[in-house]
Write a protein that holds these residues in place. Sequence first.
Motif, PDB file in Angstrom:
ATOM      1  N   TRP A 203       0.831  -1.213   0.000  1.00 55.56           N
ATOM      2  CA  TRP A 203       0.000   0.000   0.000  1.00 55.56           C
ATOM      3  C   TRP A 203       0.866   1.265   0.000  1.00 55.56           C
ATOM      4  O   TRP A 203       0.503   2.267  -0.615  1.00 55.56           O
ATOM      5  CB  TRP A 203      -0.947  -0.011   1.189  1.00 55.56           C
ATOM      6  CG  TRP A 203      -2.038  -1.020   1.045  1.00 55.56           C
ATOM      7  CD1 TRP A 203      -2.213  -2.156   1.773  1.00 55.56           C
ATOM      8  CD2 TRP A 203      -3.102  -0.994   0.083  1.00 55.56           C
ATOM      9  NE1 TRP A 203      -3.305  -2.848   1.332  1.00 55.56           N
ATOM     10  CE2 TRP A 203      -3.876  -2.161   0.298  1.00 55.56           C
ATOM     11  CE3 TRP A 203      -3.464  -0.127  -0.926  1.00 55.56           C
ATOM     12  CZ2 TRP A 203      -5.002  -2.447  -0.470  1.00 55.56           C
ATOM     13  CZ3 TRP A 203      -4.588  -0.412  -1.698  1.00 55.56           C
ATOM     14  CH2 TRP A 203      -5.337  -1.563  -1.461  1.00 55.56           C
TER      15      TRP A 203
ATOM     16  N   GLY B 110      -4.749   1.456   3.567  1.00 56.73           N
ATOM     17  CA  GLY B 110      -4.173   0.118   3.488  1.00 56.73           C
ATOM     18  C   GLY B 110      -3.007  -0.055   4.438  1.00 56.73           C
ATOM     19  O   GLY B 110      -2.838  -1.116   5.061  1.00 56.73           O
TER      20      GLY B 110
ATOM     21  N   VAL C  53     -10.147   0.478   1.206  1.00 55.38           N
ATOM     22  CA  VAL C  53      -8.731   0.120   1.250  1.00 55.38           C
ATOM     23  C   VAL C  53      -8.300  -0.243   2.673  1.00 55.38           C
ATOM     24  O   VAL C  53      -7.496  -1.166   2.872  1.00 55.38           O
ATOM     25  CB  VAL C  53      -7.882   1.269   0.682  1.00 55.38           C
ATOM     26  CG1 VAL C  53      -6.406   1.039   0.945  1.00 55.38           C
ATOM     27  CG2 VAL C  53      -8.126   1.421  -0.811  1.00 55.38           C
TER      28      VAL C  53
ATOM     29  N   CYS D 144      -5.076   5.231  -0.218  1.00 50.83           N
ATOM     30  CA  CYS D 144      -4.257   4.029  -0.013  1.00 50.83           C
ATOM     31  C   CYS D 144      -3.520   4.065   1.322  1.00 50.83           C
ATOM     32  O   CYS D 144      -2.993   3.038   1.774  1.00 50.83           O
ATOM     33  CB  CYS D 144      -3.270   3.855  -1.162  1.00 50.83           C
ATOM     34  SG  CYS D 144      -4.061   3.374  -2.703  1.00 50.83           S
TER      35      CYS D 144
END
Length: 414
Positions: free
Chosen positions: A149, A269, A324, A266
Motif C-alpha cells: 500500500w 491500506g 482500502v 491508499c
Amino acid sequence: MAGRRALGRQFGWLWAAFVVSSYGTGLRFGAFPMIAVLVLHSGPTQVAALAAAGRAVGALVAVPLGPWVEFRRKRPVMVAMDLIRCAALLSVPAAFAFGRLSFAQLLVVSVAVATADIAFRAAGGAYLKGLVPPEDLLVANGRFESTTWTATVVGPPLGGAAMGMFGPMTTVVADAVSYLLSALGLRAIGGTEPRPARAGAARLRAGELLEGWRYVLAHATLRPLFFNAIVVNGLIMATEPLLAVLLLGPLGFAPWQYGLAFAAPCVGGLIGSRLAPRLVARFGQHKVMFSAGVLRACWPVGLAFVRPGVPGLVLIMVVQFGLVTCCGLFNPVLATYRLDHTASDRVVRTLTAWSVSSSAAIAAMTAVWGLLAALTGPRTAIAVAGVLLLATPLLLPRREHAPLDTREQAASVT
C-alpha cells in the motif's frame, strides 16, 4: 508490539527484495497503456486488450507452473522469476531504441510478466512458510501488505512525474532494475534450502495440473474463502475502468483529481495492515477476518452516487479509504490463514490455483462489465457491482477451524 517484532536477517533480505520490486512496480503503473497510446498510437480496444490479455493469458500459462514449482527449491525459482521479469521489461526500451517496438511485443511482455508474477507469489508464499515460525506469519504478511500500500501511494505519482519529464520508457527501465535488485536481495538471504521430496512418479502428470483446485475445493475452510476472494476481487477490479470513464468523462474530473482520489486513500491500506496483528491478538484471527471481509463489501456501492465537483471528490476518497483500510486489514489475515490451513506439500499448487483463478476472474468480469456499461451506462454497471458485493460476505466461513499445523500436532500427540 507484534508488528515491531524482529524476524531475523533472512526475512529482512526477503522483505527488502519485496520492497524494491513493489516500488518499481508502483513507478511503472500505467506505463504500458501510455506507451500503447503515445508511441504505438493504439486505440481504446487495443489498450483494453492489452490490460485483459496479459492477465488472462498469463494465468493460463501459469497453470502448469504450480506442480512444477512445488517440488523445487523456492528461492532459486523466485530469483529466476525476477530475472525473467527484468529481461522481459528491458526488451521494451531496447526495441524502442532500435525502432522495432510493436503492440505484439507489449502483449508478449505483459503475458511474461503476469506469468512470472503468479509463479513468484506462489513460490514466495511457500518459502515464507518455511522461513518464518507460524506465530510470526501474520506479522510478516502484515509487513508485505503495508509495503504494497505504501508503494501504491508513492509509486504512481512519482512514476507519473517521471513519465511526464522523461517519457514512459523511464519507469519501465526502473521496474526492470528493481527486479534485478530483488534477485540480488534474494541471493543475499543465504543458507541452505532442502529440496522438497516428491512422492510417486518423477515426471509431472496431467492430473497434477488441477491438484491445487482439488485441494481448495475439498477444503471446508479454504473453499468459501476462495470463492469470496475471486468474486470480491473481480467485482472491484471490473469497475476500475468504468470509474475512469465516468469520472474523466461525464463528471469532468481533471486527471490530477482522479489520481488524488485513488492514491491518497491508499494510506488506509497501511493503517489496516499495521492494525492486523494487534486486532488478531485481541479478538482472534477468524473474527477479524470475518468482520473485515464483511465491512470491505459495504463500501463500493457508494461509488454509484458520485457527483461532479468537490463533494464528489470527497465521497470517492471516503469510500476508497474505507474500502482500502478494510482490504489492508483483511488481506494479511487471509494470507496467514491460508498458509496455516494448507499442507506444506500443497502450498505452491494452492497459491497458484488461487492466483490463476483470480486473474482469470478479473479479466472475465472486466469484459462482462464493459459490455454491461455499454448497454446501461458506467454508473449503472458500477451500482450493479456494488449491490452484488453486498452479498459476498455470505461466502465467508462462519466457523473457526484449527490451523493444519495445530491439528497435525494434536494427531501426533494422540
